[in-house]
Design a protein around this motif. Structure first.
Motif, PDB file in Angstrom:
ATOM      1  N   ALA A  42      14.797  18.866  47.404  1.00 31.77           N
ATOM      2  CA  ALA A  42      14.889  17.841  48.458  1.00 31.77           C
ATOM      3  C   ALA A  42      14.491  18.460  49.739  1.00 31.77           C
ATOM      4  O   ALA A  42      13.712  17.863  50.530  1.00 31.77           O
ATOM      5  CB  ALA A  42      16.291  17.344  48.402  1.00 31.77           C
ATOM      6  N   THR A  43      14.435  19.765  49.967  1.00 35.39           N
ATOM      7  CA  THR A  43      14.202  20.457  50.990  1.00 35.39           C
ATOM      8  C   THR A  43      12.477  20.320  51.147  1.00 35.39           C
ATOM      9  O   THR A  43      11.991  20.216  52.015  1.00 35.39           O
ATOM     10  CB  THR A  43      14.651  21.797  51.130  1.00 35.39           C
ATOM     11  OG1 THR A  43      16.227  21.549  51.128  1.00 35.39           O
ATOM     12  CG2 THR A  43      14.536  22.490  52.339  1.00 35.39           C
ATOM     13  N   ALA A  45      10.559  18.565  49.737  1.00 38.65           N
ATOM     14  CA  ALA A  45      10.224  17.095  49.973  1.00 38.65           C
ATOM     15  C   ALA A  45      10.394  16.723  51.362  1.00 38.65           C
ATOM     16  O   ALA A  45       9.315  16.255  51.857  1.00 38.65           O
ATOM     17  CB  ALA A  45      10.833  16.095  48.963  1.00 38.65           C
ATOM     18  N   GLU A  46      11.168  17.301  51.943  1.00 34.34           N
ATOM     19  CA  GLU A  46      11.383  16.968  53.148  1.00 34.34           C
ATOM     20  C   GLU A  46      10.483  17.596  54.118  1.00 34.34           C
ATOM     21  O   GLU A  46       9.852  17.103  55.201  1.00 34.34           O
ATOM     22  CB  GLU A  46      12.852  17.218  53.719  1.00 34.34           C
ATOM     23  CG  GLU A  46      13.128  16.881  55.218  1.00 34.34           C
ATOM     24  CD  GLU A  46      14.592  17.350  55.470  1.00 34.34           C
ATOM     25  OE1 GLU A  46      14.952  17.592  56.818  1.00 34.34           O
ATOM     26  OE2 GLU A  46      15.422  17.187  54.675  1.00 34.34           O
ATOM     27  N   ILE A  47      10.202  18.869  53.801  1.00 32.77           N
ATOM     28  CA  ILE A  47       9.366  19.842  54.863  1.00 32.77           C
ATOM     29  C   ILE A  47       8.076  19.414  54.512  1.00 32.77           C
ATOM     30  O   ILE A  47       7.285  19.253  55.532  1.00 32.77           O
ATOM     31  CB  ILE A  47       9.685  21.368  54.664  1.00 32.77           C
ATOM     32  CG1 ILE A  47      11.154  21.653  55.415  1.00 32.77           C
ATOM     33  CG2 ILE A  47       8.705  22.144  55.173  1.00 32.77           C
ATOM     34  CD1 ILE A  47      11.618  22.877  54.742  1.00 32.77           C
ATOM     35  N   GLY A  49       6.489  16.881  53.019  1.00 31.95           N
ATOM     36  CA  GLY A  49       6.162  15.353  52.791  1.00 31.95           C
ATOM     37  C   GLY A  49       5.545  15.168  51.669  1.00 31.95           C
ATOM     38  O   GLY A  49       5.512  15.161  50.597  1.00 31.95           O
ATOM     39  N   GLU A  50       4.216  14.445  52.126  1.00 36.33           N
ATOM     40  CA  GLU A  50       3.313  13.978  50.923  1.00 36.33           C
ATOM     41  C   GLU A  50       2.657  15.176  50.192  1.00 36.33           C
ATOM     42  O   GLU A  50       1.862  14.890  49.223  1.00 36.33           O
ATOM     43  CB  GLU A  50       2.054  13.159  51.828  1.00 36.33           C
ATOM     44  CG  GLU A  50       2.451  11.877  52.123  1.00 36.33           C
ATOM     45  CD  GLU A  50       1.217  10.966  52.761  1.00 36.33           C
ATOM     46  OE1 GLU A  50       0.337  11.154  52.654  1.00 36.33           O
ATOM     47  OE2 GLU A  50       1.747   9.878  53.536  1.00 36.33           O
TER      48      GLU A  50
END
Length: 77
Positions: A42-43, A45-47, A49-50
């Motif tokens: 999740a981290t 993905a957040e940092i 992004g795409e």
């Protein structure tokens, strides 16, 4: 550091076992590994992004499962 050892499975296994032994000493249990994998993904993905799409997420998932399985097998081999 562990991901960088994927090309050297003998060293990866040895280091993962050492890390697993330490984590067991801290009281880490099998369920904790799943939570840690989810939080790390999740981290990322957040940092990223795409830049952390389905292919990257799948590779990360397979890699972290391998490493945590090796960590949990420490002491049983």
């Amino acid at each position: 550091a562990m991901v960088s050892l994927l090309g050297n499975l003998d060293t990866l296994e040895s280091r993962a076992h050492e890390l697993g032994d330490r984590h067991r000493g801290y009281g880490v249990r099998a369920a904790h590994y799943r939570i840690a994998r989810e939080v790390m993904a999740a981290t990322l993905a957040e940092i990223l992004g795409e830049g952390f799409g389905p292919d990257e997420a799948g590779a990360w998932n397979r890699t972290t499962h391998l490493i945590t399985e090796l960590m949990m097998s420490a002491g049983s081999s």
